[in-house]
Write an enzyme that holds these catalytic residues in place. Structure first.
Site, PDB file in Angstrom:
ATOM      1  N   TYR A 230      -4.098  -0.945  10.006  1.00 44.14           N
ATOM      2  CA  TYR A 230      -3.964  -1.029   8.428  1.00 44.14           C
ATOM      3  C   TYR A 230      -2.409  -0.564   8.058  1.00 44.14           C
ATOM      4  CZ  TYR A 230      -4.938  -0.904   3.322  1.00 44.14           C
ATOM      5  OH  TYR A 230      -4.472  -0.970   2.038  1.00 44.14           O
TER       6      TYR A 230
ATOM      7  N   SER B 212       0.834  -1.244   0.006  1.00 40.89           N
ATOM      8  CA  SER B 212       0.004  -0.030   0.106  1.00 40.89           C
ATOM      9  C   SER B 212       0.695   1.305   0.002  1.00 40.89           C
ATOM     10  CB  SER B 212      -0.990   0.106   1.166  1.00 40.89           C
ATOM     11  OG  SER B 212      -1.502   1.033   1.425  1.00 40.89           O
TER      12      SER B 212
END
Length: 265
Positions: free
Chosen positions: A170, A157
């Protein structure tokens, strides 16, 4: 002469980027980014084994992949559990006889300010986004070592590089995915197994729907992307084919950003 040149180009593309005869397991390959990757790998010639949590959309995806002339099988599992992650690898090998490519795509996100977040959600996100990557990669690598080759692609990410806001679990998990990618690469490169990751930018998926619903926040993000648009799942497909193919045989431990230029800004 043109025909001969064209044949040479086609032969090079097929030999270098083609996935004929390969078996790819894609976790969460029935929706969002995973669906885009599953379709791209199938178009390149791979048969697909998809692990789902919910079992939704499977018939739609089956029609898509079989439409490319490829086989597809589905298996439902909770990959946050070690035993189910290991079993999913075995089911893939049972179905297709081998596993050449593993795409660790499944993941979840929990948004809340640090001071207000529910602590139990921390472990839920870490279990699926990070621990499952470790379990699946380890089990797949056992088969790949025996085969003498393999490709593992993790989905990282932008938050593998940055801190973000309101998503500490996350962010931590995606930093961890980048670390696991490098750690596995260091140990398995000599076994002819390539482990790399794709770091998507802002992609239009269900996970980003809450952000896109906030027009002010969406506009702020869009204005920072040099490409001046959000990505779509199909934008990740070609990168996945590249990292699954012979073309990436000398790449290991790399985090490939597909972000419209976000990190360059």
């Amino acid at each position: 002469m043109k025909l001969e040149g064209g044949m040479l180009v086609n032969n090079y593309i097929n030999e270098t980027f083609g996935l004929d005869g390969k078996v790819a397991m894609v976790t969460g390959g029935h929706t969002g980014i995973g669906r885009g990757i599953s379709n791209a790998l199938a178009k390149a010639g791979a048969d697909i084994f998809i692990v789902t949590h919910s079992g939704r959309n499977t018939e739609e995806v089956r029609a898509e992949i079989e439409g490319y002339g490829r086989r597809v099988e589905f298996y439902q599992a909770d990959l946050s559990l070690e035993e189910e992650a290991a079993k999913s690898i075995e089911k893939c090998v049972e179905a297709f006889g081998k596993i050449d490519i593993l795409v660790n795509n499944s993941g979840t996100i929990y948004r809340a300010p640090i001071l207000e977040g529910e602590n139990q959600m921390w472990q839920k996100v870490i279990d699926l986004n990070l621990s499952a990557v470790y379990y699946l990669s380890k089990e797949a690598a056992k088969h790949m070592v025996k085969q003498g080759s393999g490709k593992i692609i993790n989905i990282a990410s932008m938050l593998s590089f940055q801190g973000g806001k309101f998503v500490p679990s996350y962010t931590a998990s995606k930093h961890g995915v980048a670390g696991l990618t490098r750690a596995f690469a260091n140990e398995l490169a000599e076994q002819n197994i390539q482990i790399n990751a794709i770091a998507p930018g802002y992609i239009e998926t269900a996970n980003t729907a809450p952000i896109r619903a906030n027009e002010k926040r969406k506009a702020e993000i869009s204005s920072r992307i040099p490409a001046v648009r959000w990505g779509v799942p199909e934008d990740l497909g070609a990168a996945a084919v590249f990292l699954s193919s012979k073309a990436s045989d000398y790449m290991n431990g790399h985090i490939l950003a597909v972000d419209g230029g976000w990190l360059a800004r």
